[in-house]
Design a protein around this motif. Sequence first.
Motif, PDB file in Angstrom:
ATOM      1  N   PHE A  25       0.839  -1.190   0.000  1.00 41.82           N
ATOM      2  CA  PHE A  25       0.000   0.000   0.000  1.00 41.82           C
ATOM      3  C   PHE A  25       0.876   1.242   0.000  1.00 41.82           C
ATOM      4  O   PHE A  25       1.939   1.264   0.647  1.00 41.82           O
ATOM      5  CB  PHE A  25      -0.915   0.026   1.228  1.00 41.82           C
ATOM      6  N   ALA A  26       0.433   2.255  -0.725  1.00 40.42           N
ATOM      7  CA  ALA A  26       1.118   3.552  -0.701  1.00 40.42           C
ATOM      8  C   ALA A  26       0.380   4.472   0.258  1.00 40.42           C
ATOM      9  O   ALA A  26      -0.852   4.457   0.328  1.00 40.42           O
ATOM     10  CB  ALA A  26       1.144   4.167  -2.096  1.00 40.42           C
ATOM     11  N   ALA A  27       1.136   5.260   0.999  1.00 44.83           N
ATOM     12  CA  ALA A  27       0.564   6.214   1.945  1.00 44.83           C
ATOM     13  C   ALA A  27       1.153   7.585   1.660  1.00 44.83           C
ATOM     14  O   ALA A  27       2.372   7.725   1.494  1.00 44.83           O
ATOM     15  CB  ALA A  27       0.869   5.797   3.382  1.00 44.83           C
ATOM     16  N   VAL A  28       0.281   8.592   1.584  1.00 47.81           N
ATOM     17  CA  VAL A  28       0.712   9.956   1.255  1.00 47.81           C
ATOM     18  C   VAL A  28       0.109  10.918   2.264  1.00 47.81           C
ATOM     19  O   VAL A  28      -1.103  10.945   2.451  1.00 47.81           O
ATOM     20  CB  VAL A  28       0.270  10.358  -0.169  1.00 47.81           C
ATOM     21  N   ASP A  29       0.958  11.687   2.923  1.00 48.82           N
ATOM     22  CA  ASP A  29       0.507  12.682   3.890  1.00 48.82           C
ATOM     23  C   ASP A  29       1.003  14.048   3.413  1.00 48.82           C
ATOM     24  O   ASP A  29       2.178  14.384   3.564  1.00 48.82           O
ATOM     25  CB  ASP A  29       1.062  12.356   5.278  1.00 48.82           C
ATOM     26  N   ILE A  30       0.103  14.813   2.803  1.00 47.88           N
ATOM     27  CA  ILE A  30       0.456  16.134   2.278  1.00 47.88           C
ATOM     28  C   ILE A  30       0.116  17.179   3.335  1.00 47.88           C
ATOM     29  O   ILE A  30      -1.033  17.288   3.756  1.00 47.88           O
ATOM     30  CB  ILE A  30      -0.314  16.436   0.977  1.00 47.88           C
ATOM     31  N   GLY A  31       1.123  17.928   3.769  1.00 40.13           N
ATOM     32  CA  GLY A  31       0.902  18.988   4.734  1.00 40.13           C
ATOM     33  C   GLY A  31       0.985  20.348   4.071  1.00 40.13           C
ATOM     34  O   GLY A  31       1.204  20.460   2.859  1.00 40.13           O
ATOM     35  N   ALA A  32       0.835  21.389   4.868  1.00 42.64           N
ATOM     36  CA  ALA A  32       0.916  22.741   4.318  1.00 42.64           C
ATOM     37  C   ALA A  32       2.313  23.067   3.828  1.00 42.64           C
ATOM     38  O   ALA A  32       2.485  23.814   2.862  1.00 42.64           O
ATOM     39  CB  ALA A  32       0.474  23.753   5.370  1.00 42.64           C
ATOM     40  N   THR A  33       3.327  22.469   4.471  1.00 49.05           N
ATOM     41  CA  THR A  33       4.713  22.816   4.139  1.00 49.05           C
ATOM     42  C   THR A  33       5.580  21.604   3.847  1.00 49.05           C
ATOM     43  O   THR A  33       6.805  21.733   3.719  1.00 49.05           O
ATOM     44  CB  THR A  33       5.349  23.603   5.298  1.00 49.05           C
ATOM     45  N   SER A  34       4.995  20.417   3.743  1.00 47.35           N
ATOM     46  CA  SER A  34       5.813  19.221   3.530  1.00 47.35           C
ATOM     47  C   SER A  34       4.999  18.104   2.891  1.00 47.35           C
ATOM     48  O   SER A  34       3.764  18.126   2.892  1.00 47.35           O
ATOM     49  CB  SER A  34       6.394  18.725   4.864  1.00 47.35           C
ATOM     50  N   ILE A  35       5.730  17.122   2.356  1.00 50.62           N
ATOM     51  CA  ILE A  35       5.136  15.902   1.814  1.00 50.62           C
ATOM     52  C   ILE A  35       5.837  14.721   2.461  1.00 50.62           C
ATOM     53  O   ILE A  35       7.072  14.674   2.527  1.00 50.62           O
ATOM     54  CB  ILE A  35       5.324  15.798   0.291  1.00 50.62           C
ATOM     55  N   ASP A  36       5.058  13.755   2.939  1.00 46.24           N
ATOM     56  CA  ASP A  36       5.599  12.490   3.433  1.00 46.24           C
ATOM     57  C   ASP A  36       4.925  11.368   2.660  1.00 46.24           C
ATOM     58  O   ASP A  36       3.693  11.343   2.542  1.00 46.24           O
ATOM     59  CB  ASP A  36       5.316  12.320   4.931  1.00 46.24           C
ATOM     60  N   VAL A  37       5.716  10.442   2.154  1.00 49.74           N
ATOM     61  CA  VAL A  37       5.156   9.295   1.451  1.00 49.74           C
ATOM     62  C   VAL A  37       5.808   8.031   1.987  1.00 49.74           C
ATOM     63  O   VAL A  37       6.928   8.052   2.496  1.00 49.74           O
ATOM     64  CB  VAL A  37       5.369   9.387  -0.080  1.00 49.74           C
ATOM     65  N   ALA A  38       5.089   6.928   1.874  1.00 48.20           N
ATOM     66  CA  ALA A  38       5.613   5.650   2.348  1.00 48.20           C
ATOM     67  C   ALA A  38       4.990   4.520   1.561  1.00 48.20           C
ATOM     68  O   ALA A  38       3.931   4.670   0.946  1.00 48.20           O
ATOM     69  CB  ALA A  38       5.332   5.468   3.841  1.00 48.20           C
ATOM     70  N   VAL A  39       5.651   3.361   1.600  1.00 50.49           N
ATOM     71  CA  VAL A  39       5.095   2.103   1.116  1.00 50.49           C
ATOM     72  C   VAL A  39       5.058   1.155   2.306  1.00 50.49           C
ATOM     73  O   VAL A  39       6.032   1.041   3.052  1.00 50.49           O
ATOM     74  CB  VAL A  39       5.934   1.507  -0.026  1.00 50.49           C
ATOM     75  N   THR A  40       3.906   0.504   2.508  1.00 50.66           N
ATOM     76  CA  THR A  40       3.766  -0.431   3.612  1.00 50.66           C
ATOM     77  C   THR A  40       3.438  -1.822   3.092  1.00 50.66           C
ATOM     78  O   THR A  40       3.023  -1.988   1.938  1.00 50.66           O
ATOM     79  CB  THR A  40       2.644  -0.001   4.590  1.00 50.66           C
TER      80      THR A  40
END
Length: 363
Positions: free
Chosen positions: A46-61
């Motif tokens: 699964f891909a996980a994407v956390d888009i914030g106001a000032t950053s991007i975090d992505v992961a594969v689980t």
Amino acid sequence: MELSRSKLAVELDRLAELGLVEAGGLAASSGGRRSAIARLASGLRFAAVDIGATSIDVAVTDGELRVLGQLSEPCDIRQGPAAVLERVLDLLGKLRDEHVGGARLHGAGVGVPGPVSFREGMSVTPPIMPGWHRFPVREALAQELGCPVLVDNDVNILALGEMHSGSAPSVEDFLLVKIGTGVGCGIVVGGEIYRGVSGSAGDIGHIRITDDGPVCACGNTGCLEAYAGGAALAREALVHARSGRSAFLAERLAASGTLTAVDVAEAAAAGDPVAVGMIRDAGAHLGTVLAGLVSFFNPGLVVIAGGVTGFGHPLLAEIRSVVYRRSLPLATGNLPIVLSELAGVGGLIGAARLISDHVFSVA
């Protein structure tokens, strides 16, 4: 729901054909015929994407939502959906090469920092996301990734993260308050995210606490976010630095040319009285709004998350003080108010949980 042995076997065979479960050997003998073990397929990704106001975090689980790989980078949400999603796809591409290879992604969960129409998979009039209104985030990413995609508000995915591996694995009714650039609240009722009729439930940052306060990003005045959000604190820090009231913040401004909420946290940790006062004031404003929510909702837990939790226990102590003092004793008698312990992975775990629940529910 109870299933007969034959019906269960049929369902497991169907899930195996879909690549979602696999045989895991035989269980230990307890007398009689040994039972077969079925487990989540080792190839689930699964891909996980956390888009914030000032950053991007992505992961594969993997299928059990263990993070196999994670990448982060600064990114301004105000660049618009085309630029931001291009960066998301680039980062995910790097993780796919390493952790997915020639296999496929089974789904992707995405969190964004604004109101979301969950049914349509798009942001609707988000105050801090110019250009994102009704942009088809879900469809755009699904087309590029070739898998199911779900999009939700960032505080909702944080709440899912707390349910999966944080402070609330066994709490059916709780609030997750995210204090970042803005302020939002994830609401969990009966173990499920409550989104409201149009997806805007929990938008507590725009609850007005004064009639003549500072102008908020939403255009109104006196909103909670205009007092206690990270952007508001950074603006207040600039005022104190330029006026000379805070020597620490003035030195930091001279060195870097700008200030953020992180600078306020570091100033407070160094004993700067102005920064300490700012944190206490923010905690008091947050506590005032939370006290009303606690009296109304009667949650079993309140979790404080987001970047401003770097303020730590001084912020938490002020929030607790106000909530316990202003809410009804029946609502607060056994109410824990805690800081999230998931740090930078809560949103990613929650995004993966969002899409994994969907994949298994429609299988």
